[in-house]
Design an enzyme around this catalytic site. Structure first.
Site, PDB file in Angstrom:
ATOM      1  N   SER A 143       0.850  -1.184   0.000  1.00  0.00           N
ATOM      2  CA  SER A 143       0.000   0.000   0.000  1.00  0.00           C
ATOM      3  C   SER A 143       0.887   1.234   0.000  1.00  0.00           C
ATOM      4  O   SER A 143       2.042   1.182   0.452  1.00  0.00           O
ATOM      5  CB  SER A 143      -0.893   0.009   1.255  1.00  0.00           C
ATOM      6  OG  SER A 143      -1.500   1.268   1.460  1.00  0.00           O
ATOM      7  N   TYR A 156      -2.272  -1.267  10.374  1.00  0.00           N
ATOM      8  CA  TYR A 156      -2.411  -1.622   8.960  1.00  0.00           C
ATOM      9  C   TYR A 156      -1.216  -1.128   8.157  1.00  0.00           C
ATOM     10  O   TYR A 156      -0.585  -1.900   7.413  1.00  0.00           O
ATOM     11  CB  TYR A 156      -3.699  -1.041   8.388  1.00  0.00           C
ATOM     12  CG  TYR A 156      -3.796  -1.210   6.887  1.00  0.00           C
ATOM     13  CD1 TYR A 156      -4.076  -2.455   6.328  1.00  0.00           C
ATOM     14  CD2 TYR A 156      -3.595  -0.129   6.028  1.00  0.00           C
ATOM     15  CE1 TYR A 156      -4.145  -2.614   4.949  1.00  0.00           C
ATOM     16  CE2 TYR A 156      -3.671  -0.276   4.654  1.00  0.00           C
ATOM     17  CZ  TYR A 156      -3.948  -1.525   4.120  1.00  0.00           C
ATOM     18  OH  TYR A 156      -4.008  -1.673   2.753  1.00  0.00           O
TER      19      TYR A 156
END
Length: 262
Positions: A143, A156
């Site tokens: 990400s 995360y």
């Protein structure tokens, strides 16, 4: 990896979003597929559509990667079926946009299990045979959140930082031995992630899953160790390198606090 045509690709989290887009794009380029996720009905429907449209072989194995033994069980089923993995797409994962203490330790355990542990296990399982064959590859979906500390998305983004560093380290070990490992770093993407993460992405630009999948495959075939999806995301990736880390933390904290608590 030079081509995906006539190769066999294992895709995790294949029932929707980026995983589904990878399935369609790889099949379009001539790859056979092994699809895995928790929902057998969705996988079987997807497999039927893809096999008919692109005339490729599509196998389905259901499993919950939150369970510690699922990677090994999945690999055993693949080998029992007489299949061999040439390309692994580690796409399964989830996150939460939340004040750190507002999520349970169980939630974080699950996030780390699927985002990190399952990914590492699957890489470890498929790499030996890939090295024997050569011309193989792994795409690990990270990400843009991996590129800097992210207050309010702490666990995360930290898990995706692991994915990025881990993938590039494996690239350093195995790219010269016939296995390309690429870390794919998409930004905001129109998938079900936002619903699970309770992410307020209002006003944020978003890429499609199809764009992410195409750019990931292209990066792999170009022997890239990582790929940031989108020009704007790529340009923004320079900020953590140019500014003091504390400044970056403060910028992200202000932005994400407004999104989570605003």
């Amino acid at each position: 990896m030079k081509t995906v045509k006539n190769k066999t690709a294992l895709i995790t989290g294949a029932s929707s979003g980026i995983g589904e887009a990878f399935a369609y794009e790889l099949a379009k380029q001539g790859a056979n597929l092994i699809l895995t996720a928790r929902s057998e009905d969705k996988l079987q429907t997807l497999a039927s559509k893809i096999s008919k449209e692109y005339n490729v072989k599509v196998s389905v194995f259901t499993g919950d990667l939150l369970q510690k033994d699922t990677p090994q069980n999945l690999y055993n089923q693949i080998k029992k079926a007489g299949l061999s993995v040439d390309l692994l797409v580690n796409n399964a994962g989830f996150g939460k946009w939340v004040n750190f203490l507002d999520e349970s330790t169980k939630g974080y355990d699950e996030m780390i299990e699927i985002n990190i542990n399952a990914l590492v296990k699957l890489c470890h399982l498929v790499l030996p045979e890939m090295l024997q064959k050569g011309d193989c590859g792994i795409i690990n979906v990270a990400s843009t959140g991996a590129l800097q500390p992210c207050p309010y998305v702490a666990t995360y983004c930290a898990s995706k930082s692991f994915v990025l560093d881990f993938s590039e380290a494996l690239y350093g070990e195995y790219s010269k031995r016939g296995v390309t490992i690429t870390a794919l770093c998409p930004g905001n993407t129109t998938t079900g992630f936002q619903s699970v993460a309770k992410a307020n992405t209002k006003g944020m630009t978003a890429d499609t899953p199809e764009t992410v999948a195409k750019q990931g495959i292209s990066a792999l075939l170009k022997d890239k160790s990582f790929k940031i999806v989108g020009t704007a995301n790529y340009l923004q990736s320079f900020l953590p390198r140019l500014l003091p880390r504390k400044t970056v933390i403060n910028i992200v904290s202000k932005m994400m606090n407004a999104k989570v608590n605003g």
